[in-house]
Write an enzyme that holds these catalytic residues in place. Structure first.
Site, PDB file in Angstrom:
ATOM      1  N   GLN A  24     -15.070  -0.160  -5.033  1.00 36.25           N
ATOM      2  CA  GLN A  24     -14.377  -1.388  -4.668  1.00 36.25           C
ATOM      3  C   GLN A  24     -15.045  -2.147  -3.527  1.00 36.25           C
ATOM      4  OE1 GLN A  24     -10.503   1.025  -4.624  1.00 36.25           O
ATOM      5  NE2 GLN A  24      -9.823  -0.995  -5.233  1.00 36.25           N
ATOM      6  N   HIS A 125     -13.021   8.940  -6.245  1.00 41.30           N
ATOM      7  CA  HIS A 125     -12.126   7.794  -6.346  1.00 41.30           C
ATOM      8  C   HIS A 125     -12.519   7.024  -7.614  1.00 41.30           C
ATOM      9  CE1 HIS A 125      -9.276   5.204  -3.741  1.00 41.30           C
ATOM     10  NE2 HIS A 125      -9.321   4.624  -4.936  1.00 41.30           N
ATOM     11  N   ASN A 169      -8.518  11.254  -5.722  1.00 43.46           N
ATOM     12  CA  ASN A 169      -7.567  10.189  -5.425  1.00 43.46           C
ATOM     13  C   ASN A 169      -6.723   9.886  -6.668  1.00 43.46           C
ATOM     14  OD1 ASN A 169      -6.669   7.836  -3.652  1.00 43.46           O
ATOM     15  ND2 ASN A 169      -7.290   6.760  -5.500  1.00 43.46           N
ATOM     16  N   GLU A 170      -5.439  10.139  -6.576  1.00 45.81           N
ATOM     17  CA  GLU A 170      -4.437   9.626  -7.531  1.00 45.81           C
ATOM     18  C   GLU A 170      -4.653   9.959  -8.998  1.00 45.81           C
ATOM     19  OE1 GLU A 170      -4.087   5.424  -7.038  1.00 45.81           O
ATOM     20  OE2 GLU A 170      -2.980   5.609  -5.174  1.00 45.81           O
ATOM     21  N   GLU A 383      -2.974   5.728   2.039  1.00 50.32           N
ATOM     22  CA  GLU A 383      -2.987   4.306   1.677  1.00 50.32           C
ATOM     23  C   GLU A 383      -1.592   3.742   1.841  1.00 50.32           C
ATOM     24  OE1 GLU A 383      -4.674   3.162  -2.163  1.00 50.32           O
ATOM     25  OE2 GLU A 383      -6.207   4.726  -1.992  1.00 50.32           O
ATOM     26  N   TRP A 429      -4.335   0.403   3.435  1.00 48.53           N
ATOM     27  CA  TRP A 429      -5.260  -0.109   2.441  1.00 48.53           C
ATOM     28  C   TRP A 429      -5.252  -1.602   2.605  1.00 48.53           C
ATOM     29  CZ3 TRP A 429      -8.597   2.294  -0.716  1.00 48.53           C
ATOM     30  CH2 TRP A 429      -9.212   1.527  -1.721  1.00 48.53           C
TER      31      TRP A 429
HETATM   32  C1  BG6 Z   1      -4.402   2.677  -5.221  1.00 50.62           C
HETATM   33  C2  BG6 Z   1      -5.858   2.947  -5.284  1.00 50.62           C
HETATM   34  O1  BG6 Z   1      -3.874   2.976  -6.457  1.00 50.62           O
HETATM   35  O2  BG6 Z   1      -3.955   1.397  -5.013  1.00 50.62           O
HETATM   36  C3  BG6 Z   1      -6.741   1.838  -4.782  1.00 50.62           C
HETATM   37  O3  BG6 Z   1      -6.204   4.161  -4.698  1.00 50.62           O
HETATM   38  C4  BG6 Z   1      -6.162   0.513  -5.209  1.00 50.62           C
HETATM   39  O4  BG6 Z   1      -8.045   2.061  -5.243  1.00 50.62           O
HETATM   40  C5  BG6 Z   1      -4.803   0.371  -4.545  1.00 50.62           C
HETATM   41  O5  BG6 Z   1      -6.966  -0.588  -4.940  1.00 50.62           O
HETATM   42  C6  BG6 Z   1      -4.117  -0.937  -4.799  1.00 50.62           C
HETATM   43  O6  BG6 Z   1      -3.981  -1.167  -6.161  1.00 50.62           O
HETATM   44  P1  BG6 Z   1      -4.310  -2.558  -6.784  1.00 50.62           P
HETATM   45  O7  BG6 Z   1      -4.098  -2.384  -8.250  1.00 50.62           O
HETATM   46  O8  BG6 Z   1      -3.356  -3.508  -6.189  1.00 50.62           O
HETATM   47  O9  BG6 Z   1      -5.724  -2.829  -6.403  1.00 50.62           O
END
Ligand code: BG6
Length: 478
Positions: A24, A125, A169-170, A383, A429
């Site tokens: 990203q 990730h 991650n997730e 995050e 985040w």
């Molecule tokens: C999380 C991820 O799911 O959410 C990130 O770990 C992601 O990589 C963030 O960018 C926000 O999600 P989105 O879809 O709004 O970019």
């Protein structure tokens, strides 16, 4: 609203940070020997992402990391959570190492340490080397072996300088969207394959934890090194008290939370759900050593990514997975798995333009529920943030909604500490505006704006100055 208190409950060694992920933010997708990842291939296929956006250039952090670290230092960040791009280290996923890739992360870590910023590394990730997808990706045990090789290289090269690690991650997102809804690579709609792939992820995690501890025992990783797992924390609440809705909510919790947390925190799957999966699809298939591997390698901490809660209802009819990727309120559809549960809109709640509920209390409630199930584990909030199209007024990025969002979530983190939860760090985040996988560059999260019309110039947003004060006051000014 920003408030000022005399003191906060955040302990002195609490880590105030921010997060990002390689695909990203880095760009340089085919530079200096990097191999293609599944996201490089997927995002170049028409119709997969918002208006064809991709991470080819992203924020060009690969070339500008020194400037970015200087901004992190100015912000006062005490820790930076970032991920390593596996195909930058192993262009083919395994085998030959790309020295230029190792050098990039080594330089980044040195630069962070020079500025007193603790690195927190995420090994995975989502940017799996395409070469491994070509042999079956997470459905193949060979990918598990390759992950261990990759983890080993990272421990060898960076382990002496990095205390905080997480493996994945997730799972909810990369397995859920990769194998159930098809919106992420490999773009499948196949629960049987998804459940087996997810099992291999847990085994890869357990093997990487085991290897980590071997490195610790031989002193190649310092004794204070810790390894964890990062999951989505999405509390579910039943929209009514009807027994149908309550049961649907319990099912959402079992499938989307317990299925994904139990293996790394208890070393086993929830028994009744495992039974259901094995009866319905005959998966997950266990290799002889799997059970012991999971049991013996419980992680040191859990990283929680908290954005929203979901309201749940019984679902006799809906089988939809189309989410809002435009930022136009109401443009997604109700998400549901027919016969099990669906997520519904609650008219009493407040939502973002991407239809994500804003519910700060959920950060505390979510951790309390996890503590109840898993006991007294250390938490990092890995995050948390607001995705928005930020207003630019007279050349300044005035992202007041982000400040309000983060301030209220810091309140909730403090409340969690008051409730006796061991919260050790907070990583909003994101540090800088970066690519949102399916939403492109329009959905911004950063403290630092990237001017995409103007050579990717960095600009501090209003939230940058606000967060700087939060950090400097150890959370009492917010
Ligand atoms: C999380 C991820 O799911 O959410 C990130 O770990 C992601 O990589 C963030 O960018 C926000 O999600 P989105 O879809 O709004 O970019």
């Amino acid at each position: 609203m920003a408030t000022s208190k005399i003191t906060s409950l955040f302990p002195d060694n609490f880590l105030w940070g921010a997060a990002s992920a390689a695909y990203q933010v880095e760009g340089a997708y085919n530079i200096d020997g990097k191999g293609p990842s599944i996201w490089d291939i997927f995002s170049h296929q028409p119709g997969t992402t918002h208006e064809g956006t991709n991470g080819d250039v992203a924020a060009d952090h690969y070339h500008r990391f020194k400037e970015d670290v200087a901004l992190m230092a100015e912000l006062g960040m005490q820790s930076y959570r970032f991920s390593i791009s596996w195909p930058r280290l192993f262009p083919e996923g395994r085998g030959k190492v790309n020295a230029a890739g190792v050098k990039f992360y080594s330089d980044l870590i040195d630069e962070l340490l020079r500025h007193g910023i603790k690195p927190m590394i995420t090994l995975y990730h989502w940017d799996l080397p395409q070469a491994l997808q070509d042999i079956g990706g997470w459905e193949s045990r060979e990918t598990v072996d390759a992950f261990e090789q990759y983890a080993r290289l990272c421990y060898q090269e960076f382990g002496n300088r990095v205390e905080l690690w997480s493996t994945f991650n997730e799972t909810l997102i990369f397995i859920g969207m990769g194998y159930f809804t098809g919106a992420h690579p490999p773009g499948l709609h196949d629960p049987k394959r998804g459940i087996q792939a997810c099992h291999h992820v847990f085994i890869a995690h357990a093997r990487a934890v085991k290897t980590f501890r071997e490195y610790k025992n031989t002193g190649q990783i310092p004794a204070n090194g810790q390894i964890g797992f990062v999951n989505v924390m999405q509390p579910h609440d039943s929209i009514t008290n009807s027994s149908e809705d309550v049961a649907a909510c319990q099912m959402a919790d079992d499938l989307l939370t317990h299925w994904l947390y139990d293996p790394v925190l208890k070393g086993e799957y929830p028994a009744h759900i495992l039974n259901l999966a094995q009866l319905t699809w005959d998966v997950p298939e266990f290799a002889p050593e799997d059970e012991a591997l999971l049991k013996d390698n419980i992680c040191d901490f859990i990283g929680v990514n908290y954005y929203k809660r979901e309201w749940v209802a019984a679902n006799p009819d809906v089988d939809n997975t189309k989410i809002n990727t435009t930022g136009n309120k109401g443009s997604g559809q109700e998400f549901g798995i027919k016969g099990l549960f669906k997520f519904v809109h609650n008219p009493q709640s407040t939502y973002t333009d991407w239809d994500w509920e804003i519910y700060p209390e959920g950060l505390c409630v979510g951790m309390m529920r996890l503590k109840e199930r898993y006991g007294d584990i250390p938490f990092y909030i890995t995050e948390n943030g607001l995705g928005a199209k930020d207003p630019i007024i007279d050349g300044e990025v005035i992202d007041q909604p982000r400040i309000d969002y983060l301030a209220s979530h810091i309140d909730a983190a403090e409340l969690a500490i008051k409730q006796g939860i061991d919260v050790r760090g907070y990583y909003p985040w994101s540090f800088i505006d970066l690519l949102s996988w399916l939403n492109g560059y329009q959905k911004q999260y950063g403290f630092v704006y990237v001017d995409r019309e103007n050579d990717l110039q960095r600009k501090r947003k209003k939230s940058f100055f606000w967060y700087k004060d939060v950090i400097a006051s150890n959370g009492s000014k917010r």
